[in-house]
Motif scaffolding. Structure first.
Motif, PDB file in Angstrom:
ATOM      1  N   GLU A 177       3.320  13.471 -10.742  1.00  3.65           N
ATOM      2  CA  GLU A 177       2.820  14.201  -9.165  1.00  3.65           C
ATOM      3  C   GLU A 177       3.310  15.482  -8.778  1.00  3.65           C
ATOM      4  OE1 GLU A 177       3.717  10.046  -5.817  1.00  3.65           O
ATOM      5  OE2 GLU A 177       5.287  12.178  -5.782  1.00  3.65           O
ATOM      6  N   PRO A 196       0.826  -1.155   0.263  1.00  2.68           N
ATOM      7  CA  PRO A 196       0.218  -0.128  -0.262  1.00  2.68           C
ATOM      8  C   PRO A 196       0.848   1.141  -0.406  1.00  2.68           C
ATOM      9  CG  PRO A 196      -0.857  -1.192   1.271  1.00  2.68           C
ATOM     10  CD  PRO A 196       0.537  -2.508   0.929  1.00  2.68           C
ATOM     11  N   VAL A 197       0.823   2.120  -0.936  1.00  2.76           N
ATOM     12  CA  VAL A 197       1.354   3.302  -1.412  1.00  2.76           C
ATOM     13  C   VAL A 197       0.691   4.561   0.106  1.00  2.76           C
ATOM     14  CG1 VAL A 197       1.949   5.619  -2.615  1.00  2.76           C
ATOM     15  CG2 VAL A 197       1.272   2.966  -3.560  1.00  2.76           C
ATOM     16  N   ARG A 198       1.574   5.140   0.396  1.00  4.75           N
ATOM     17  CA  ARG A 198       1.299   6.072   1.728  1.00  4.75           C
ATOM     18  C   ARG A 198       1.274   7.882   1.118  1.00  4.75           C
ATOM     19  NH1 ARG A 198       6.896   5.998   5.637  1.00  4.75           N
ATOM     20  NH2 ARG A 198       8.187   6.445   3.906  1.00  4.75           N
ATOM     21  N   THR A 199       0.623   7.936   2.296  1.00  2.00           N
ATOM     22  CA  THR A 199       1.256   9.839   1.554  1.00  2.00           C
ATOM     23  C   THR A 199       1.529  10.888   2.694  1.00  2.00           C
ATOM     24  OG1 THR A 199      -0.864   9.780  -0.467  1.00  2.00           O
ATOM     25  CG2 THR A 199      -0.267  11.645   0.828  1.00  2.00           C
ATOM     26  N   SER A 200       2.727  10.885   2.587  1.00  2.00           N
ATOM     27  CA  SER A 200       3.344  11.861   4.225  1.00  2.00           C
ATOM     28  C   SER A 200       3.525  12.761   3.770  1.00  2.00           C
ATOM     29  CB  SER A 200       5.046  11.059   3.191  1.00  2.00           C
ATOM     30  OG  SER A 200       5.883  12.000   4.451  1.00  2.00           O
ATOM     31  N   SER A 241       5.242   9.574  -1.541  1.00  2.00           N
ATOM     32  CA  SER A 241       4.940   8.686  -0.671  1.00  2.00           C
ATOM     33  C   SER A 241       6.070   8.859   0.485  1.00  2.00           C
ATOM     34  CB  SER A 241       5.199   7.870  -1.604  1.00  2.00           C
ATOM     35  OG  SER A 241       7.424   7.763  -1.901  1.00  2.00           O
ATOM     36  N   ALA A 262       6.994   4.141 -10.145  1.00  2.00           N
ATOM     37  CA  ALA A 262       5.188   4.181  -9.784  1.00  2.00           C
ATOM     38  C   ALA A 262       5.623   4.731  -8.153  1.00  2.00           C
ATOM     39  CB  ALA A 262       5.151   2.599  -9.148  1.00  2.00           C
ATOM     40  N   PRO A 263       5.118   4.916  -7.193  1.00  2.00           N
ATOM     41  CA  PRO A 263       5.097   5.560  -6.222  1.00  2.00           C
ATOM     42  C   PRO A 263       6.166   5.981  -4.650  1.00  2.00           C
ATOM     43  CG  PRO A 263       2.918   5.759  -6.550  1.00  2.00           C
ATOM     44  CD  PRO A 263       3.444   4.521  -7.574  1.00  2.00           C
ATOM     45  N   MET A 264       6.721   3.913  -5.286  1.00  2.00           N
ATOM     46  CA  MET A 264       7.633   3.677  -4.224  1.00  2.00           C
ATOM     47  C   MET A 264       8.466   3.345  -5.203  1.00  2.00           C
ATOM     48  SD  MET A 264       5.618   2.777  -0.739  1.00  2.00           S
ATOM     49  CE  MET A 264       6.793   2.427  -0.292  1.00  2.00           C
ATOM     50  N   ASP A 283      13.390   9.516   4.231  1.00  2.00           N
ATOM     51  CA  ASP A 283      12.231   9.408   4.034  1.00  2.00           C
ATOM     52  C   ASP A 283      11.982   9.691   5.514  1.00  2.00           C
ATOM     53  OD1 ASP A 283      11.675   6.799   6.485  1.00  2.00           O
ATOM     54  OD2 ASP A 283      12.946   6.414   5.338  1.00  2.00           O
ATOM     55  N   TYR A 287       9.439  10.286   0.320  1.00  2.00           N
ATOM     56  CA  TYR A 287      10.996   9.417   0.285  1.00  2.00           C
ATOM     57  C   TYR A 287      11.418  11.426  -0.651  1.00  2.00           C
ATOM     58  CZ  TYR A 287       9.722   5.648   1.291  1.00  2.00           C
ATOM     59  OH  TYR A 287       9.028   4.582   1.981  1.00  2.00           O
TER      60      TYR A 287
END
Length: 291
Positions: free
Chosen positions: A237, A163-167, A272, A196-198, A289, A274
């Motif tokens: 993004e 699962p991708v987080r939003t920081s 995400s 990809a997001p990560m 991160d 980083y």
């Protein structure tokens, strides 16, 4: 090669040309004469080899017709030379490399069933983002057993599909400093972009055909994916504001240390959580991160 085999190859080729608008007759003929002939020679007993090689031939024709195998990927796999092409797929690696080495060890029924199962597993990746197929195809260079391909895919894909987080980049920050020399002695980090997001794709500064993949993971667990073809650009993004100076990054108003960075060369921030930086005079990557 026997007359029945020649007849079957001709029938499969004719069917492929009839069914697929992108059919490449020269490529298919080269696969019949190359890996097809090699597999035929490795299977001594009849009718075992006719059935196993016949199944391989039909699936290979379908892969050519659907674009899962093209000239660039075939040439790379069969010659073992050059950088991995962007068109590489897990299907190509399994049909043109892994199956040739592994199928002779199985009884006829099991070999045919294994080919079909391998096709189904590989085809499941066809509808996924381009970077994912390239990543898995690259990871499969370590020659996983076809019989355990499902377990290999589960293990390989697990971190990529997390699962991708939003920081909020509110801290605390953790840092990983990764040395690309562990992947390739002469690699010098240049352009970077998210696949990809990560997942990060890092281009070599001096060779446009060389790229390193990087998984972005929390708690300083970022790790290399090894040499890859370019994994393509992921979704666009709108990242938070980022300023990187000598040994310091300021992101979203928060400051974090980048020890020994010196003069930055390229920087990137991902929603995400980083921040990745490279230096003008270093082969290392700095990965911050934050939750």
């Amino acid at each position: 090669m026997s007359e029945p085999w020649e007849t079957l190859a001709s029938e499969v080729a004719a069917d492929g040309e009839r069914r697929h608008s992108g059919w490449d007759p020269e490529l298919f003929d080269s696969l019949v004469r190359g890996p097809g002939a090699a597999l035929w020679g490795a299977l001594q007993a009849r009718p075992r080899r006719e059935r196993v090689v016949g199944a391989w031939l039909k699936l290979t024709a379908e892969a050519v017709g659907l674009g899962h195998v093209d000239r660039a990927s075939a040439q790379h796999l069969l010659s073992g030379k050059g950088a991995m092409p962007d068109s590489m797929t897990l299907m190509a690696r399994c049909l043109l490399q892994l199956s040739l080495a592994q199928l002779p060890a199985y009884p006829e029924e099991q070999a045919v069933a294994l080919l079909v199962r391998t096709w189904n597993l590989c085809e499941g990746l066809a509808g996924q983002p381009v970077w994912l197929n390239r990543y898995v195809a690259s990871a499969a260079a370590s020659a996983p057993a076809l019989e355990k391909l499902d377990a290999f895919l589960t293990t390989t894909l697990a971190p990529a599909l997390a699962p991708v987080r939003t920081s909020t980049f509110s801290g605390p920050f953790s840092l990983a400093i990764l040395d690309t020399r562990k992947v390739m002695d002469e690699f010098l980090p240049g352009e970077m972009h998210l696949a990809a997001p990560m997942v990060l794709c890092v281009h070599d500064r001096r060779d446009n055909g060389v790229h390193v993949g990087l998984f972005l993971a929390p708690q300083s667990e970022a790790r290399f994916l090894g040499l890859q073809p370019c994994m393509g650009h992921g979704p666009v993004e709108v990242p938070p504001a980022l300023e990187v100076t000598s040994n310091t990054a300021r992101v979203n108003g928060k400051e974090a240390a980048l020890p020994l960075l010196g003069t930055p060369h390229r920087t990137l921030v991902a929603r995400s959580g980083y921040v990745v930086a490279s230096a003008v005079d270093s082969q290392r990557l700095w990965v911050l991160d934050s939750p």
